[in-house]
Write a protein that holds these residues in place. Structure first.
Motif, short mmCIF file in Angstrom:
data_model
loop_
_atom_site.label_atom_id
_atom_site.label_comp_id
_atom_site.label_asym_id
_atom_site.label_seq_id
_atom_site.Cartn_x
_atom_site.Cartn_y
_atom_site.Cartn_z
N GLU A 37 5.93 6.56 -10.96
CA GLU A 37 5.76 5.17 -10.55
C GLU A 37 5.69 5.09 -9.03
OE1 GLU A 37 5.13 2.59 -12.51
OE2 GLU A 37 5.08 4.06 -14.12
N ARG A 54 0.96 -4.40 -3.09
CA ARG A 54 0.83 -4.64 -4.53
C ARG A 54 -0.56 -4.34 -5.07
NH1 ARG A 54 2.74 -10.73 -4.80
NH2 ARG A 54 1.41 -10.74 -2.95
N SER A 55 -1.59 -4.44 -4.21
CA SER A 55 -2.96 -4.42 -4.73
C SER A 55 -3.95 -3.81 -3.76
CB SER A 55 -3.42 -5.84 -5.06
OG SER A 55 -2.53 -6.49 -5.94
N ASP A 64 -4.23 -3.87 -9.50
CA ASP A 64 -2.80 -4.13 -9.43
C ASP A 64 -2.03 -2.81 -9.51
OD1 ASP A 64 -0.05 -4.72 -10.28
OD2 ASP A 64 -0.76 -6.78 -10.50
N GLU A 66 1.23 -2.37 -9.70
CA GLU A 66 2.40 -2.41 -10.57
C GLU A 66 2.02 -2.16 -12.02
OE1 GLU A 66 4.32 -6.11 -9.92
OE2 GLU A 66 5.01 -5.59 -7.89
N THR A 67 0.93 -2.76 -12.46
CA THR A 67 0.51 -2.63 -13.86
C THR A 67 -0.60 -1.60 -14.04
OG1 THR A 67 -1.15 -4.38 -13.65
CG2 THR A 67 1.10 -5.04 -14.23
N THR A 69 -3.71 -2.05 -13.56
CA THR A 69 -4.83 -2.71 -14.22
C THR A 69 -5.77 -3.32 -13.18
OG1 THR A 69 -3.57 -4.78 -14.41
CG2 THR A 69 -3.52 -3.26 -16.29
N ARG A 71 -8.60 -6.53 -12.51
CA ARG A 71 -9.04 -7.84 -12.98
C ARG A 71 -9.94 -8.46 -11.93
NH1 ARG A 71 -4.04 -11.99 -12.77
NH2 ARG A 71 -5.80 -13.43 -12.91
N GLU A 395 -8.06 -5.09 -17.35
CA GLU A 395 -7.03 -5.93 -17.93
C GLU A 395 -7.34 -6.21 -19.40
OE1 GLU A 395 -4.47 -9.43 -15.99
OE2 GLU A 395 -6.54 -10.01 -16.43
#
Length: 400
Positions: A37, A54-55, A64, A66-67, A69, A71, A395
């Motif tokens: 992570e 974050r991005s 993203d 954190e995820t 993914t 989008r 996503e």
């Protein structure tokens, strides 16, 4: 394997995972082991980038961290405006990008979109004979320009280039104050200043016109320019003032054209701003492909020749870097951006993108090309040639 270069095209992506950067082929390896992570800290720099903690952002995609993914982000723009081909930069609270309004009196504007509510605000609208300062940043290299935004406390500063018959050319530093909501000129910086990178967390501007020619470090807080290189250093000025530059970390790299070189060869040279040392990193022999600079990552310069071969050279030693992560054809995987101790890279996939080409007769021609995906990899794995990366998922897409 040599890579054939394609003509400029307008891509019509079938999938959302499109953005800036070089296209690389599939590694052809088995599924990589996921990296741990990611814990990211904001860089201590005045220069905003295409990433935050974050991005990572392209023209229309948010990745993203954190995820893991991807989008789409599609802001609702003021009437008559459209986003240019450049992607945004981020300060962690908002995105900043350039808008254009086509027509006989085409104009540019600097816009801001808060990440929370997504409402687009125009910060500055260019008058006639004005242009917002943009540049190739991050690993977009030859592909995507982004606006130059600088932190100055709570203010966000940017460059405006102006030209008039009466006053000639000038570059101004402007600041947007979120408290008052207004943009004000801070200082006239010079006549032909352009952004080429950053050093010690501050923007580096070049003025290639005599007698002011030089490299200057800009303090966004005060608008003051500190001289990094001037014409007094004749050897370095001859190599690094004028040609296209790359400035990352403590290194300044530049191409010299054969016609300007003493031995008639196309060369790539690098200046260490801390020591003043100059090294020749690449050179083309007579009749051989010309060498072009692309980007610098952790003191390693990515170059390519006009036949498509790509390699890295260590800026400090001048030695070629071996064992870099490559695809099954030996092409080095392209780095988009650096986030902490990680890189964002392009990796191959079995997906395809429909592309629209314009042929020599001006007729539309459609074709299909492999659709790359974006992945996250630890820097040490990239330089060791280990395909230990994590791929961003669209996503809603099921994990592999």
């Amino acid at each position: 394997m040599k890579r054939n270069h394609w003509l400029l095209a307008v891509a019509l992506p079938l999938l959302l995972l499109a953005g800036c950067g070089a296209k690389e082929q599939d590694l052809g390896a088995g599924a990589p082991t996921p990296t741990p992570e990611v814990q990211i800290e904001e860089p201590q720099t005045q220069v905003l980038r295409s990433t935050d903690s974050r991005s990572y952002y392209t023209q229309n995609i948010r990745y993203d961290l954190e995820t893991m993914t991807a989008r789409a982000w599609r802001p609702e723009l003021p009437r008559g405006y459209q986003i240019t081909g450049e992607g945004p930069v981020s300060d962690g609270q908002a995105l900043y990008f350039v808008l254009t309004r086509p027509g006989e009196s085409a104009s540019e504007a600097l816009a801001r979109m808060p990440l929370e509510d997504g409402a687009v605000q125009i910060l500055y609208e260019c008058r006639e004979h004005e242009q917002i300062g943009i540049a190739y940043t991050d690993g977009a290299g030859e592909y995507c320009k982004r606006p130059i935004l600088l932190r100055s406390g709570e203010r966000r500063c940017f460059l405006v280039h102006q030209w008039t018959e009466e006053d000639g050319n000038s570059t101004w530093l402007y600041a947007w104050d979120p408290a008052s909501g207004s943009c004000e000129p801070v200082k006239r910086l010079g006549s032909h200043l352009r952004f080429w990178g950053e050093y010690q967390g501050r923007a580096v501007l070049e003025d290639s016109w005599e007698p002011e020619a030089g490299l200057f470090q800009l303090d966004a807080e005060t608008g003051e320019l500190a001289v990094l290189l001037s014409g007094e250093n004749a050897e370095a000025a001859d190599l690094f003032l004028g040609p296209p530059l790359l400035i990352r970390g403590k290194f300044v790299c530049a191409e010299s054209y054969a016609a300007d070189s003493a031995d008639g060869k196309n060369q790539v040279n690098c200046l260490n701003l801390e020591t003043g040392d100059i090294k020749q990193l690449a050179s083309s022999e007579e009749g051989e492909p010309l060498v072009r600079i692309q980007d610098i990552w952790d003191g390693k310069l990515r170059v390519r020749d006009t036949e498509g071969d790509v390699w890295y050279v260590d800026c400090a030693t001048g030695r070629r870097v071996e064992n870099v992560l490559a695809d099954e054809n030996g092409m080095l995987l392209h780095i988009r951006a650096q986030i902490g101790e990680y890189y964002l890279i392009d990796v191959g996939s079995d997906r395809w993108t429909k592309q629209l080409w314009i042929n020599e007769k001006g007729e539309p021609v459609y074709s299909y090309a492999p659709q790359n995906r974006l992945a996250l990899i630890a820097k040490e794995d990239y330089w060791a040639g280990r395909p230990d990366y994590r791929i961003f998922k669209q996503e809603g897409e099921a994990a592999e």
